[in-house]
Design a protein around this motif. Structure first.
Motif, mmCIF file in Angstrom:
data_model
loop_
_atom_site.group_PDB
_atom_site.id
_atom_site.type_symbol
_atom_site.label_atom_id
_atom_site.label_comp_id
_atom_site.label_asym_id
_atom_site.label_seq_id
_atom_site.Cartn_x
_atom_site.Cartn_y
_atom_site.Cartn_z
ATOM 1 N N PHE A 297 46.933 72.893 -8.014
ATOM 2 C CA PHE A 297 45.991 71.840 -8.395
ATOM 3 C C PHE A 297 45.790 71.925 -9.902
ATOM 4 C CE2 PHE A 297 41.927 69.878 -9.213
ATOM 5 C CZ PHE A 297 41.841 68.834 -8.297
ATOM 6 N N ALA B 290 38.957 72.814 -5.510
ATOM 7 C CA ALA B 290 40.297 72.845 -4.899
ATOM 8 C C ALA B 290 40.629 74.255 -4.409
ATOM 9 C CB ALA B 290 41.347 72.358 -5.894
ATOM 10 N N GLY C 239 38.756 71.873 -10.105
ATOM 11 C CA GLY C 239 39.719 72.929 -9.820
ATOM 12 C C GLY C 239 39.126 74.042 -8.973
ATOM 13 N N ASN D 5 48.943 68.561 -7.069
ATOM 14 C CA ASN D 5 47.848 67.615 -7.211
ATOM 15 C C ASN D 5 47.395 67.651 -8.658
ATOM 16 O OD1 ASN D 5 47.485 66.795 -4.395
ATOM 17 N ND2 ASN D 5 46.958 68.931 -4.083
ATOM 18 N N ASP E 24 43.672 70.642 -13.033
ATOM 19 C CA ASP E 24 42.421 70.012 -13.444
ATOM 20 C C ASP E 24 42.570 69.717 -14.940
ATOM 21 O OD1 ASP E 24 39.821 69.156 -13.801
ATOM 22 O OD2 ASP E 24 38.910 70.910 -12.841
ATOM 23 N N ALA F 124 43.670 75.544 -2.239
ATOM 24 C CA ALA F 124 44.759 75.288 -3.190
ATOM 25 C C ALA F 124 45.468 76.597 -3.505
ATOM 26 C CB ALA F 124 44.220 74.653 -4.467
ATOM 27 N N ILE G 249 45.616 69.340 -0.225
ATOM 28 C CA ILE G 249 45.076 70.395 -1.089
ATOM 29 C C ILE G 249 45.621 71.780 -0.732
ATOM 30 C CG2 ILE G 249 42.966 71.599 -1.806
ATOM 31 C CD1 ILE G 249 43.253 68.859 -3.081
ATOM 32 N N ALA H 186 44.956 76.975 -9.226
ATOM 33 C CA ALA H 186 44.302 75.913 -9.997
ATOM 34 C C ALA H 186 44.582 76.198 -11.464
ATOM 35 C CB ALA H 186 42.806 75.865 -9.724
#
Length: 187
Positions: free
Chosen positions: A19, A33, A30, A89, A21, A38, A14, A41
């Motif tokens: 990231f 994260a 998100g 991710n 979502d 992260a 992470i 996001a």
């Protein structure tokens, strides 16, 4: 419980990574994260009310600069997504009805993400158990975890993998290992 399990499994994958979502809904994944480090996001959400709520949450938690809300149909977004060259991710949790009503679109979305994502990217699908999960692209490479009715399916893109043929590697930064048998585990 499922969200906590997912972030526990992803662990070091992470921090410092984008990231996504996808089918963000409330954006809770998100936002989580971002709270875990992260890099950014990106929230993909079609419903303008939910997208507005996500923007309000980003502002209220002083992370608006790290979050980006895209008001878009996730299926169309995936078709046109230009993936960064770094690992990302990707969290995908479509409305469960889509597994029946839009299965071909969903499978194409997953395949697009698998092809476009950089090596060591992690793709996570949250779903209720259904036969459609057996039709996922590269199904033998997905690790599946069960939490009551919910399932998490996790796939890690291997180095040099475009069509799903890889030999199994370990990402030293994220601590995620992709085994030849298709299992994914945090080490």
């Amino acid at each position: 419980m499922v969200r906590e399990a997912m972030f526990s499994i992803l662990g070091n994958a992470i921090p410092d990574r984008p990231f996504y979502d996808i089918f963000a809904g409330t954006g809770v994944n998100g936002l989580e994260a971002l709270s875990r480090g992260a890099k950014t996001a990106i929230f993909i959400e079609r419903d303008f009310r939910l997208a507005n709520d996500i923007e309000r949450h980003l502002a209220a938690w002083n992370v608006a600069k790290a979050g980006r809300v895209m008001r878009a149909d996730a299926y169309r977004w995936a078709e046109h997504w230009q993936a960064p060259h770094e690992p990302v991710n990707l969290f995908v949790s479509p409305p469960f009805a889509d597994f029946e009503n839009r299965l071909p679109d969903f499978l194409l979305l997953v395949a697009d993400l698998q092809v476009k994502a950089a090596p060591y990217s992690v793709l996570v699908i949250q779903s209720e158990r259904c036969a459609a999960l057996d039709k996922l692209p590269l199904r033998d490479q997905w690790d599946e975890r069960r939490y009551g009715r919910n399932h998490l399916l996790i796939w890690v893109k291997e180095e040099g993998e475009n069509s799903g043929q890889g030999s199994g590697v370990r990402d030293q930064e994220s601590g995620i290992r992709c085994q030849v048998s298709g299992g994914v585990s945090a080490s």
